[in-house]
Motif scaffolding. Sequence first.
Motif, PDB file in Angstrom:
ATOM      1  N   GLN A  97      45.874  45.823  40.181  1.00  0.00           N
ATOM      2  CA  GLN A  97      44.931  45.550  39.094  1.00  0.00           C
ATOM      3  C   GLN A  97      45.679  45.257  37.794  1.00  0.00           C
ATOM      4  O   GLN A  97      45.350  44.305  37.088  1.00  0.00           O
ATOM      5  CB  GLN A  97      43.978  46.728  38.909  1.00  0.00           C
ATOM      6  CG  GLN A  97      42.905  46.468  37.869  1.00  0.00           C
ATOM      7  CD  GLN A  97      41.888  47.603  37.807  1.00  0.00           C
ATOM      8  OE1 GLN A  97      41.893  48.509  38.625  1.00  0.00           O
ATOM      9  NE2 GLN A  97      41.011  47.534  36.829  1.00  0.00           N
ATOM     10  N   GLN A 100      47.329  41.830  38.096  1.00  0.00           N
ATOM     11  CA  GLN A 100      46.340  40.744  38.077  1.00  0.00           C
ATOM     12  C   GLN A 100      45.813  40.517  36.659  1.00  0.00           C
ATOM     13  O   GLN A 100      45.575  39.375  36.272  1.00  0.00           O
ATOM     14  CB  GLN A 100      45.192  41.025  39.053  1.00  0.00           C
ATOM     15  CG  GLN A 100      45.658  40.978  40.509  1.00  0.00           C
ATOM     16  CD  GLN A 100      44.623  40.474  41.461  1.00  0.00           C
ATOM     17  OE1 GLN A 100      44.417  39.264  41.529  1.00  0.00           O
ATOM     18  NE2 GLN A 100      43.999  41.368  42.197  1.00  0.00           N
ATOM     19  N   GLU A 101      45.659  41.596  35.906  1.00  0.00           N
ATOM     20  CA  GLU A 101      45.228  41.441  34.510  1.00  0.00           C
ATOM     21  C   GLU A 101      46.287  40.698  33.707  1.00  0.00           C
ATOM     22  O   GLU A 101      45.968  39.833  32.896  1.00  0.00           O
ATOM     23  CB  GLU A 101      44.928  42.807  33.892  1.00  0.00           C
ATOM     24  CG  GLU A 101      43.635  43.422  34.414  1.00  0.00           C
ATOM     25  CD  GLU A 101      43.417  44.863  33.957  1.00  0.00           C
ATOM     26  OE1 GLU A 101      44.215  45.381  33.150  1.00  0.00           O
ATOM     27  OE2 GLU A 101      42.425  45.469  34.428  1.00  0.00           O
ATOM     28  N   GLN A 102      47.559  41.014  33.962  1.00  0.00           N
ATOM     29  CA  GLN A 102      48.653  40.338  33.250  1.00  0.00           C
ATOM     30  C   GLN A 102      48.718  38.853  33.602  1.00  0.00           C
ATOM     31  O   GLN A 102      49.023  38.017  32.751  1.00  0.00           O
ATOM     32  CB  GLN A 102      50.002  40.994  33.581  1.00  0.00           C
ATOM     33  CG  GLN A 102      50.162  42.388  33.025  1.00  0.00           C
ATOM     34  CD  GLN A 102      51.426  43.065  33.526  1.00  0.00           C
ATOM     35  OE1 GLN A 102      51.993  42.686  34.552  1.00  0.00           O
ATOM     36  NE2 GLN A 102      51.867  44.085  32.805  1.00  0.00           N
ATOM     37  N   ASN A 104      46.133  37.135  34.969  1.00  0.00           N
ATOM     38  CA  ASN A 104      44.789  36.574  34.980  1.00  0.00           C
ATOM     39  C   ASN A 104      44.460  35.949  36.352  1.00  0.00           C
ATOM     40  O   ASN A 104      44.032  34.800  36.460  1.00  0.00           O
ATOM     41  CB  ASN A 104      44.591  35.547  33.860  1.00  0.00           C
ATOM     42  CG  ASN A 104      43.115  35.235  33.652  1.00  0.00           C
ATOM     43  OD1 ASN A 104      42.244  36.073  33.889  1.00  0.00           O
ATOM     44  ND2 ASN A 104      42.836  34.015  33.206  1.00  0.00           N
ATOM     45  N   HIS A 106      42.810  36.797  40.460  1.00  0.00           N
ATOM     46  CA  HIS A 106      41.781  37.581  41.145  1.00  0.00           C
ATOM     47  C   HIS A 106      41.988  37.500  42.659  1.00  0.00           C
ATOM     48  O   HIS A 106      41.100  37.091  43.390  1.00  0.00           O
ATOM     49  CB  HIS A 106      40.383  37.086  40.765  1.00  0.00           C
ATOM     50  CG  HIS A 106      40.149  37.103  39.291  1.00  0.00           C
ATOM     51  ND1 HIS A 106      39.932  38.257  38.586  1.00  0.00           N
ATOM     52  CD2 HIS A 106      40.139  36.103  38.377  1.00  0.00           C
ATOM     53  CE1 HIS A 106      39.785  37.975  37.308  1.00  0.00           C
ATOM     54  NE2 HIS A 106      39.900  36.669  37.155  1.00  0.00           N
TER      55      HIS A 106
END
Length: 128
Positions: A97, A100-102, A104, A106
């Motif tokens: 997670q 994936q945030e770093q 961007n 999914h």
Amino acid sequence: MFKDLSPNLKSSITRSITQTFEQYMSSIEWSEDKYSIDDFIASWREYITTKALWYSKIPDDMKVNPIFHEDLAQRINEVIARVLGEPPSEGQIAAIQIMQEQLNTHLEYNCKAEAVYVETLLKNHLGL
């Protein structure tokens, strides 16, 4: 017939199925569309005949016995079901997670082994 093998031999066979399945799935990027049981079996057959030390310990008459092949097919199905049914760990979920945030992204993953693949992919993208 599979059940008649020694515990060490059964364990080695199970490990080889698990490792080959995970490697095969990584090679097709865990894509259900690319999955072929025939391709996986071919990969496993190549592994056992060229690299597996346990293969030579199985008597030749057992290797050609249809009952042994049925037992082995059942074991392969059980191992695949176990791999696909093992959920990702909380640590894997958290690490993925964050990455994936770093990035961007999914990317989806449904089991622990697929999470290992996704985590490695993300780390490579981040240069870790």
